[in-house]
Every structure is written in C-alpha cells, then in structure tokens.
Scaffold this motif. Structure first.
Motif, PDB file in Angstrom:
ATOM      1  N   GLN A  67       1.019  -1.409  17.654  1.00 25.82           N
ATOM      2  CA  GLN A  67       0.345  -0.139  17.390  1.00 25.82           C
ATOM      3  C   GLN A  67       1.071   0.714  16.351  1.00 25.82           C
ATOM      4  O   GLN A  67       0.617   1.815  16.022  1.00 25.82           O
ATOM      5  N   LYS A  68       2.186   0.231  15.817  1.00 23.00           N
ATOM      6  CA  LYS A  68       2.916   1.000  14.820  1.00 23.00           C
ATOM      7  C   LYS A  68       2.105   1.111  13.532  1.00 23.00           C
ATOM      8  O   LYS A  68       1.368   0.194  13.158  1.00 23.00           O
ATOM      9  N   GLU A  69       2.265   2.246  12.851  1.00 28.84           N
ATOM     10  CA  GLU A  69       1.543   2.465  11.607  1.00 28.84           C
ATOM     11  C   GLU A  69       1.880   1.387  10.580  1.00 28.84           C
ATOM     12  O   GLU A  69       3.047   1.037  10.378  1.00 28.84           O
ATOM     13  N   ALA A  70       0.823   0.860   9.947  1.00 24.97           N
ATOM     14  CA  ALA A  70       0.956  -0.104   8.838  1.00 24.97           C
ATOM     15  C   ALA A  70       1.625  -1.409   9.256  1.00 24.97           C
ATOM     16  O   ALA A  70       2.136  -2.137   8.401  1.00 24.97           O
ATOM     17  N   ILE A  71       1.640  -1.715  10.552  1.00 26.61           N
ATOM     18  CA  ILE A  71       2.278  -2.951  10.999  1.00 26.61           C
ATOM     19  C   ILE A  71       1.513  -4.159  10.448  1.00 26.61           C
ATOM     20  O   ILE A  71       0.286  -4.120  10.300  1.00 26.61           O
ATOM     21  N   PHE A 110      20.765   7.761  -9.741  1.00 27.84           N
ATOM     22  CA  PHE A 110      19.854   6.635  -9.543  1.00 27.84           C
ATOM     23  C   PHE A 110      18.558   7.154  -8.950  1.00 27.84           C
ATOM     24  O   PHE A 110      18.462   8.296  -8.480  1.00 27.84           O
ATOM     25  N   VAL A 111      17.541   6.298  -8.965  1.00 29.45           N
ATOM     26  CA  VAL A 111      16.305   6.561  -8.236  1.00 29.45           C
ATOM     27  C   VAL A 111      15.827   5.241  -7.634  1.00 29.45           C
ATOM     28  O   VAL A 111      15.842   4.201  -8.302  1.00 29.45           O
ATOM     29  N   CYS A 112      15.443   5.285  -6.370  1.00 26.14           N
ATOM     30  CA  CYS A 112      14.884   4.116  -5.693  1.00 26.14           C
ATOM     31  C   CYS A 112      13.365   4.151  -5.806  1.00 26.14           C
ATOM     32  O   CYS A 112      12.741   5.194  -5.560  1.00 26.14           O
ATOM     33  N   ILE A 113      12.790   3.022  -6.170  1.00 28.49           N
ATOM     34  CA  ILE A 113      11.334   2.838  -6.221  1.00 28.49           C
ATOM     35  C   ILE A 113      11.029   1.742  -5.207  1.00 28.49           C
ATOM     36  O   ILE A 113      11.376   0.584  -5.422  1.00 28.49           O
ATOM     37  N   GLU A 114      10.359   2.120  -4.092  1.00 29.89           N
ATOM     38  CA  GLU A 114      10.340   1.288  -2.892  1.00 29.89           C
ATOM     39  C   GLU A 114       8.926   0.897  -2.453  1.00 29.89           C
ATOM     40  O   GLU A 114       8.229   1.699  -1.828  1.00 29.89           O
ATOM     41  N   PRO A 115       8.480  -0.317  -2.754  1.00 30.47           N
ATOM     42  CA  PRO A 115       7.201  -0.785  -2.220  1.00 30.47           C
ATOM     43  C   PRO A 115       7.356  -1.171  -0.750  1.00 30.47           C
ATOM     44  O   PRO A 115       8.269  -1.911  -0.383  1.00 30.47           O
ATOM     45  N   TRP A 116       6.420  -0.697   0.080  1.00 30.24           N
ATOM     46  CA  TRP A 116       6.515  -0.921   1.517  1.00 30.24           C
ATOM     47  C   TRP A 116       5.225  -1.491   2.086  1.00 30.24           C
ATOM     48  O   TRP A 116       4.127  -1.082   1.721  1.00 30.24           O
ATOM     49  N   LEU A 117       5.384  -2.384   3.054  1.00 32.25           N
ATOM     50  CA  LEU A 117       4.334  -2.805   3.975  1.00 32.25           C
ATOM     51  C   LEU A 117       4.815  -2.416   5.368  1.00 32.25           C
ATOM     52  O   LEU A 117       5.358  -3.231   6.110  1.00 32.25           O
ATOM     53  N   GLY A 118       4.647  -1.136   5.692  1.00 32.42           N
ATOM     54  CA  GLY A 118       5.200  -0.585   6.913  1.00 32.42           C
ATOM     55  C   GLY A 118       5.873   0.731   6.588  1.00 32.42           C
ATOM     56  O   GLY A 118       6.039   1.088   5.421  1.00 32.42           O
ATOM     57  N   CYS A 119       6.269   1.473   7.625  1.00 30.84           N
ATOM     58  CA  CYS A 119       6.914   2.766   7.399  1.00 30.84           C
ATOM     59  C   CYS A 119       7.606   3.204   8.677  1.00 30.84           C
ATOM     60  O   CYS A 119       7.508   2.547   9.725  1.00 30.84           O
ATOM     61  N   PRO A 164       0.787  -1.233   0.000  1.00 29.89           N
ATOM     62  CA  PRO A 164       0.000   0.000   0.000  1.00 29.89           C
ATOM     63  C   PRO A 164       0.815   1.277   0.000  1.00 29.89           C
ATOM     64  O   PRO A 164       0.313   2.325  -0.412  1.00 29.89           O
ATOM     65  N   TYR A 165       2.057   1.247   0.488  1.00 25.41           N
ATOM     66  CA  TYR A 165       2.887   2.451   0.558  1.00 25.41           C
ATOM     67  C   TYR A 165       3.980   2.376  -0.504  1.00 25.41           C
ATOM     68  O   TYR A 165       4.485   1.289  -0.825  1.00 25.41           O
ATOM     69  N   LEU A 166       4.361   3.549  -1.017  1.00 25.12           N
ATOM     70  CA  LEU A 166       5.443   3.614  -1.992  1.00 25.12           C
ATOM     71  C   LEU A 166       6.369   4.769  -1.637  1.00 25.12           C
ATOM     72  O   LEU A 166       5.913   5.896  -1.394  1.00 25.12           O
ATOM     73  N   GLY A 167       7.663   4.479  -1.600  1.00 32.23           N
ATOM     74  CA  GLY A 167       8.668   5.505  -1.402  1.00 32.23           C
ATOM     75  C   GLY A 167       9.468   5.718  -2.676  1.00 32.23           C
ATOM     76  O   GLY A 167       9.730   4.767  -3.417  1.00 32.23           O
ATOM     77  N   LEU A 168       9.826   6.966  -2.942  1.00 34.43           N
ATOM     78  CA  LEU A 168      10.766   7.320  -4.013  1.00 34.43           C
ATOM     79  C   LEU A 168      11.896   8.091  -3.369  1.00 34.43           C
ATOM     80  O   LEU A 168      11.665   8.986  -2.547  1.00 34.43           O
ATOM     81  N   TRP A 169      13.135   7.758  -3.750  1.00 36.75           N
ATOM     82  CA  TRP A 169      14.267   8.409  -3.088  1.00 36.75           C
ATOM     83  C   TRP A 169      15.515   8.305  -3.947  1.00 36.75           C
ATOM     84  O   TRP A 169      15.698   7.359  -4.719  1.00 36.75           O
ATOM     85  N   ALA A 170      16.384   9.290  -3.786  1.00 34.77           N
ATOM     86  CA  ALA A 170      17.759   9.241  -4.283  1.00 34.77           C
ATOM     87  C   ALA A 170      18.586  10.186  -3.443  1.00 34.77           C
ATOM     88  O   ALA A 170      18.066  11.165  -2.883  1.00 34.77           O
ATOM     89  N   LYS A 171      19.874   9.911  -3.344  1.00 39.02           N
ATOM     90  CA  LYS A 171      20.775  10.930  -2.820  1.00 39.02           C
ATOM     91  C   LYS A 171      20.722  12.108  -3.787  1.00 39.02           C
ATOM     92  O   LYS A 171      20.854  11.913  -5.006  1.00 39.02           O
ATOM     93  N   PRO A 172      20.517  13.330  -3.289  1.00 34.66           N
ATOM     94  CA  PRO A 172      20.428  14.468  -4.198  1.00 34.66           C
ATOM     95  C   PRO A 172      21.632  14.551  -5.139  1.00 34.66           C
ATOM     96  O   PRO A 172      22.781  14.508  -4.707  1.00 34.66           O
ATOM     97  N   GLY A 173      21.333  14.587  -6.429  1.00 34.90           N
ATOM     98  CA  GLY A 173      22.374  14.685  -7.433  1.00 34.90           C
ATOM     99  C   GLY A 173      22.985  13.364  -7.866  1.00 34.90           C
ATOM    100  O   GLY A 173      23.800  13.332  -8.782  1.00 34.90           O
TER     101      GLY A 173
END
Length: 289
Positions: free
Chosen positions: A267-271, A246-255, A234-243
C-alpha cells in the motif's frame, strides 16, 4: 573498481553499491560527478533499493511483520558482484542472502547495468523475482553532479532546464524526511530553475507530476551541459546540501512515507511489484555535452 571508457567519457564504478564514482569528460577535462567529500556528503551516486527515502519508524511492514530498513535501503551499502565487464559495458549483481532477508524477506537478484555509448551513459535497473510470491519494492537513483564545472564560475551561474514548460510544485518533507501532505510552488524562469545557495534549505524538491522526461544542468557562461533522461521514472527529486557545490538529479520509482501510520508495503505510495518468475527493468541516462 570497474572503468568504462571511450573517446569521450571515462566512467568508474565501485563494487560497494555498484556506485558511480566518476564521469570524466575527456575532451573538456571536466569531472562531472561530485567527488564525495565526507565532510559535506560522502556519496557520489548511490543506488536506492528496496526503498526510496525514509520509512516510518525505519521499518517495512510485510505480511504482518516488521523489518528494519535504513533510509534509501541497503543496496548502497552492499557489495555487488561484477558479472560482466567490457570497455563500455558492465553488469553488477546483488542477490538475496541471509543479510538481506533480515531487512527484506524476498528472494531476488538486483542487477545494475551500465552501458557507455558516445557521450551517453545508460543505467538500467533489472530486478528478478526469484521468490514464490509477488515481490514489492521501490528503486531509484541519486547521482550528484559537481557544480560549477569550472573554477572561475559560481553555483548561481547554473540552472536546471526542463524539457517542457512546468508549473513546479514540490511535495514538502518533515524534519524526519516524511511527506507532510503540503505542497509549495517553486518559481521558474521559463524552462529554467535557477540554482541558488538556499534552494534546498527545506530539504529536497520532490516532483510527482512533471511533463518533462528529461532535465539538463546548464550554465549561463558556456554551452557545456549534463542531461538526465528519466523516461521510465515518474518521480524526480532535486537536492543538495545547502551551500554545497553539487546538485543531485534523482529519478525515482517510489518515494518516502507520509507522516501518520505505517502502511503494508503493497500500500506504499508508488510501490512497484513483480510477479513470480518475472523480471522488472527501468533505465535512465546521463548525457554529457
């Protein structure tokens, strides 16, 4: 190192973290996975377990006790056993041990299954609850894709294309990597989120309510692409070190945790949870065209 191969793709996976280290497209000669330059970011595609993101005070609170846990969990640093391997299929296994119990007091088996079919690599996370109590956990992926694909291109030639129209809203992270409760609108151009040098200046973009179940990394200059389908996540992260290229495309079950007081793991979110004797599975895929 384990290698899976067919006429279209050659994929390599190392025992440490059962981590992908290569997704090589044979017809085009393109290496699609970031090659982990340690001076920039020394990972290729870490697998995140039993937490995704950072925990407050680097601790898990379980049954009234605290356990030290590093950001994204210990699986990425652990050595997995290869339990099955063919030319197009492999299973890696990490079992609970005295080492893992210091951080995560459950009996479990964490399997990562890689399956290569034509131009698609499917990754399945299978977690077996071998304990005598309910097991609580998070799991996710963090693959980094090399951008640009060709030497005569730039990062700005590329964009993330969403499967459906989205009103993107990222959940903001503090300098410590915890949610602040604030959100920020991220402008798109139709279905496209352009990649720019400064897109990730404020850390990852974290989306919790996307309609799209897949995103595609594309260029303005050609038709080559990489699609990540995350139907079970249900969750998706996008990330890279600035500059960084590469780009990370990150499917998550949790955060990550939110700023404030630590919460018990349940009680943690999305556990996620697995009942006694049960098995959990979730899959995502990477398709190269």
């Amino acid at each position: 190192m384990t290698t899976l191969e067919n006429d279209l793709l050659r994929v390599s996976i190392r025992p440490k973290g059962a981590e992908l280290t290569s997704i090589y497209h044979k017809p085009s000669g393109i290496q699609h996975l970031w090659q982990a330059d340690p001076s920039i970011w020394g990972w290729h595609a870490p697998n995140l377990f039993p937490v995704v993101g950072g925990c407050l005070n680097n601790q898990l609170l379980i049954d009234g006790k605290t356990y030290p846990i590093e950001r994204h969990g210990f699986a990425r640093q652990s050595i997995f056993e290869t339990t099955e391997s063919t030319t197009t299929h492999a299973i890696f296994s990490l079992r609970s041990s005295d080492v893992t119990r210091v951080h995560f007091p459950y009996e479990f088996e964490f399997q990562i299954i890689y399956e290569l079919i034509e131009s698609r690599l499917t990754v399945t996370y299978r977690i077996v609850n071998d304990d005598e109590k309910t097991l609580f956990f998070s799991v996710g992926a963090h693959p980094a894709f090399a951008v640009p694909f060709h030497v005569n291109e730039t990062y700005d030639d590329y964009f993330i294309e969403f499967e459906q129209p989205e009103s993107l809203e990222t959940h903001m992270l503090s300098s410590g990597g915890y949610f602040t409760g604030e959100t920020k609108a991220i402008p798109t151009q139709g279905l496209q989120l352009p990649l720019t040098e400064h897109l990730f200046d404020q850390d990852a973009l974290v989306f919790k309510d996307l309609k799209s179940r897949s995103v595609t990394l594309r260029s303005d200059k050609h038709d080559r692409s990489v699609t990540v389908n995350y139907q079970d996540f249900p969750y998706l992260g996008l990330w890279a070190k600035p500059g960084a290229p590469f780009v990370c495309i990150e499917p998550w079950l949790g955060c990550a945790d939110s700023e404030g007081q630590p919460k018990p793991i349940q009680q943690k979110e999305a556990i996620q949870q697995i009942e006694i004797g049960k098995v959990f599975e979730a899959s995502f895929s990477i398709t190269v065209r």
